[in-house]
Design a protein around this motif. Sequence first.
Motif, PDB file in Angstrom:
ATOM      1  N   VAL A   2       1.884 -10.488  -0.963  1.00 44.55           N
ATOM      2  CA  VAL A   2       2.341  -9.126  -0.703  1.00 44.55           C
ATOM      3  C   VAL A   2       2.991  -8.575  -1.968  1.00 44.55           C
ATOM      4  O   VAL A   2       3.914  -9.162  -2.518  1.00 44.55           O
ATOM      5  CB  VAL A   2       3.346  -9.080   0.471  1.00 44.55           C
ATOM      6  CG1 VAL A   2       3.876  -7.680   0.682  1.00 44.55           C
ATOM      7  CG2 VAL A   2       2.691  -9.601   1.741  1.00 44.55           C
ATOM      8  N   ASN A   3       2.450  -7.453  -2.439  1.00 47.47           N
ATOM      9  CA  ASN A   3       3.008  -6.770  -3.606  1.00 47.47           C
ATOM     10  C   ASN A   3       2.923  -5.266  -3.370  1.00 47.47           C
ATOM     11  O   ASN A   3       2.553  -4.819  -2.285  1.00 47.47           O
ATOM     12  CB  ASN A   3       2.274  -7.199  -4.887  1.00 47.47           C
ATOM     13  CG  ASN A   3       0.780  -6.967  -4.810  1.00 47.47           C
ATOM     14  OD1 ASN A   3       0.327  -6.082  -4.103  1.00 47.47           O
ATOM     15  ND2 ASN A   3       0.014  -7.781  -5.527  1.00 47.47           N
ATOM     16  N   ALA A   4       3.265  -4.494  -4.373  1.00 50.89           N
ATOM     17  CA  ALA A   4       3.288  -3.032  -4.222  1.00 50.89           C
ATOM     18  C   ALA A   4       1.910  -2.472  -3.891  1.00 50.89           C
ATOM     19  O   ALA A   4       1.796  -1.514  -3.115  1.00 50.89           O
ATOM     20  CB  ALA A   4       3.842  -2.386  -5.487  1.00 50.89           C
ATOM     21  N   ALA A   5       0.860  -3.059  -4.444  1.00 56.03           N
ATOM     22  CA  ALA A   5      -0.495  -2.572  -4.170  1.00 56.03           C
ATOM     23  C   ALA A   5      -0.872  -2.797  -2.709  1.00 56.03           C
ATOM     24  O   ALA A   5      -1.544  -1.960  -2.097  1.00 56.03           O
ATOM     25  CB  ALA A   5      -1.497  -3.253  -5.093  1.00 56.03           C
ATOM     26  N   VAL A   6      -0.442  -3.904  -2.141  1.00 55.64           N
ATOM     27  CA  VAL A   6      -0.721  -4.191  -0.730  1.00 55.64           C
ATOM     28  C   VAL A   6       0.035  -3.198   0.156  1.00 55.64           C
ATOM     29  O   VAL A   6      -0.525  -2.666   1.120  1.00 55.64           O
ATOM     30  CB  VAL A   6      -0.333  -5.650  -0.394  1.00 55.64           C
ATOM     31  CG1 VAL A   6      -0.383  -5.904   1.102  1.00 55.64           C
ATOM     32  CG2 VAL A   6      -1.246  -6.619  -1.132  1.00 55.64           C
ATOM     33  N   ALA A  64       0.148  -6.028   5.222  1.00 57.60           N
ATOM     34  CA  ALA A  64       1.044  -7.082   4.751  1.00 57.60           C
ATOM     35  C   ALA A  64       0.712  -8.413   5.437  1.00 57.60           C
ATOM     36  O   ALA A  64       0.710  -9.466   4.785  1.00 57.60           O
ATOM     37  CB  ALA A  64       2.494  -6.702   5.015  1.00 57.60           C
ATOM     38  N   VAL A  65       0.405  -8.378   6.731  1.00 63.38           N
ATOM     39  CA  VAL A  65       0.043  -9.602   7.452  1.00 63.38           C
ATOM     40  C   VAL A  65      -1.303 -10.141   6.950  1.00 63.38           C
ATOM     41  O   VAL A  65      -1.480 -11.347   6.806  1.00 63.38           O
ATOM     42  CB  VAL A  65       0.007  -9.349   8.975  1.00 63.38           C
ATOM     43  CG1 VAL A  65      -0.635 -10.496   9.729  1.00 63.38           C
ATOM     44  CG2 VAL A  65       1.406  -9.089   9.487  1.00 63.38           C
ATOM     45  N   MET A  66      -2.238  -9.248   6.659  1.00 65.41           N
ATOM     46  CA  MET A  66      -3.543  -9.676   6.156  1.00 65.41           C
ATOM     47  C   MET A  66      -3.433 -10.335   4.776  1.00 65.41           C
ATOM     48  O   MET A  66      -4.247 -11.179   4.436  1.00 65.41           O
ATOM     49  CB  MET A  66      -4.505  -8.485   6.087  1.00 65.41           C
ATOM     50  CG  MET A  66      -4.985  -8.023   7.435  1.00 65.41           C
ATOM     51  SD  MET A  66      -6.019  -6.549   7.373  1.00 65.41           S
ATOM     52  CE  MET A  66      -7.316  -7.041   6.277  1.00 65.41           C
ATOM     53  N   ASP A  75      -9.105   3.968  -3.963  1.00 63.88           N
ATOM     54  CA  ASP A  75      -9.305   2.553  -4.292  1.00 63.88           C
ATOM     55  C   ASP A  75      -8.421   1.645  -3.456  1.00 63.88           C
ATOM     56  O   ASP A  75      -8.702   0.455  -3.332  1.00 63.88           O
ATOM     57  CB  ASP A  75      -9.022   2.311  -5.777  1.00 63.88           C
ATOM     58  CG  ASP A  75      -9.979   3.042  -6.691  1.00 63.88           C
ATOM     59  OD1 ASP A  75     -11.099   3.369  -6.239  1.00 63.88           O
ATOM     60  OD2 ASP A  75      -9.614   3.290  -7.855  1.00 63.88           O
ATOM     61  N   TYR A  76      -7.366   2.167  -2.899  1.00 65.66           N
ATOM     62  CA  TYR A  76      -6.418   1.367  -2.132  1.00 65.66           C
ATOM     63  C   TYR A  76      -6.715   1.345  -0.638  1.00 65.66           C
ATOM     64  O   TYR A  76      -6.051   0.640   0.112  1.00 65.66           O
ATOM     65  CB  TYR A  76      -4.991   1.886  -2.351  1.00 65.66           C
ATOM     66  CG  TYR A  76      -4.489   1.623  -3.741  1.00 65.66           C
ATOM     67  CD1 TYR A  76      -3.993   0.377  -4.094  1.00 65.66           C
ATOM     68  CD2 TYR A  76      -4.517   2.619  -4.705  1.00 65.66           C
ATOM     69  CE1 TYR A  76      -3.534   0.130  -5.374  1.00 65.66           C
ATOM     70  CE2 TYR A  76      -4.059   2.382  -5.989  1.00 65.66           C
ATOM     71  CZ  TYR A  76      -3.576   1.135  -6.311  1.00 65.66           C
ATOM     72  OH  TYR A  76      -3.132   0.890  -7.580  1.00 65.66           O
ATOM     73  N   ILE A  77      -7.686   2.118  -0.174  1.00 65.78           N
ATOM     74  CA  ILE A  77      -7.990   2.171   1.257  1.00 65.78           C
ATOM     75  C   ILE A  77      -8.660   0.872   1.691  1.00 65.78           C
ATOM     76  O   ILE A  77      -9.636   0.429   1.103  1.00 65.78           O
ATOM     77  CB  ILE A  77      -8.875   3.383   1.605  1.00 65.78           C
ATOM     78  CG1 ILE A  77      -8.092   4.672   1.393  1.00 65.78           C
ATOM     79  CG2 ILE A  77      -9.376   3.296   3.044  1.00 65.78           C
ATOM     80  CD1 ILE A  77      -8.883   5.925   1.646  1.00 65.78           C
ATOM     81  N   ASN A  78      -8.110   0.277   2.727  1.00 67.02           N
ATOM     82  CA  ASN A  78      -8.663  -0.932   3.331  1.00 67.02           C
ATOM     83  C   ASN A  78      -9.338  -0.504   4.636  1.00 67.02           C
ATOM     84  O   ASN A  78      -8.675  -0.012   5.550  1.00 67.02           O
ATOM     85  CB  ASN A  78      -7.543  -1.941   3.591  1.00 67.02           C
ATOM     86  CG  ASN A  78      -8.031  -3.235   4.145  1.00 67.02           C
ATOM     87  OD1 ASN A  78      -8.944  -3.276   4.963  1.00 67.02           O
ATOM     88  ND2 ASN A  78      -7.416  -4.319   3.714  1.00 67.02           N
ATOM     89  N   LEU A  79     -10.653  -0.695   4.731  1.00 67.33           N
ATOM     90  CA  LEU A  79     -11.397  -0.190   5.881  1.00 67.33           C
ATOM     91  C   LEU A  79     -11.011  -0.873   7.183  1.00 67.33           C
ATOM     92  O   LEU A  79     -11.028  -0.241   8.246  1.00 67.33           O
ATOM     93  CB  LEU A  79     -12.897  -0.323   5.639  1.00 67.33           C
ATOM     94  CG  LEU A  79     -13.451   0.554   4.511  1.00 67.33           C
ATOM     95  CD1 LEU A  79     -14.942   0.313   4.350  1.00 67.33           C
ATOM     96  CD2 LEU A  79     -13.188   2.019   4.791  1.00 67.33           C
TER      97      LEU A  79
END
Length: 91
Positions: free
Chosen positions: A57-61, A50-52, A8-12
């Motif tokens: 910015v939090n732990a999930a990012v 983090a830049v996106m 669920d945390y993968i950013n394509l």
Amino acid sequence: MDLTFLTDYINLVVLGICLCIGYVVKTSLDFIPNKYIPLIMLLAGTSINAVMNLGNVNAAVILGGMISGLASTGLYEAMRNLLDKGGKKED
């Protein structure tokens, strides 16, 4: 232990960028040992994510960037093994 929730945390977008960066590091920068590529991708993925998400910015990012960067190294290996011809791996 089921770790599928990490998908669920993968950013394509981050995964794709890290895949390209990792490919360039692997093929062009011979002075960097292969054992450091996952670390480089982890740091790159975290930084890019983090830049996106600069305002939020939090732990999930951070986790999403780390997972995406590391997943790019696994994706590269999977693609290399699928495209491997004659059972010989190229280094």
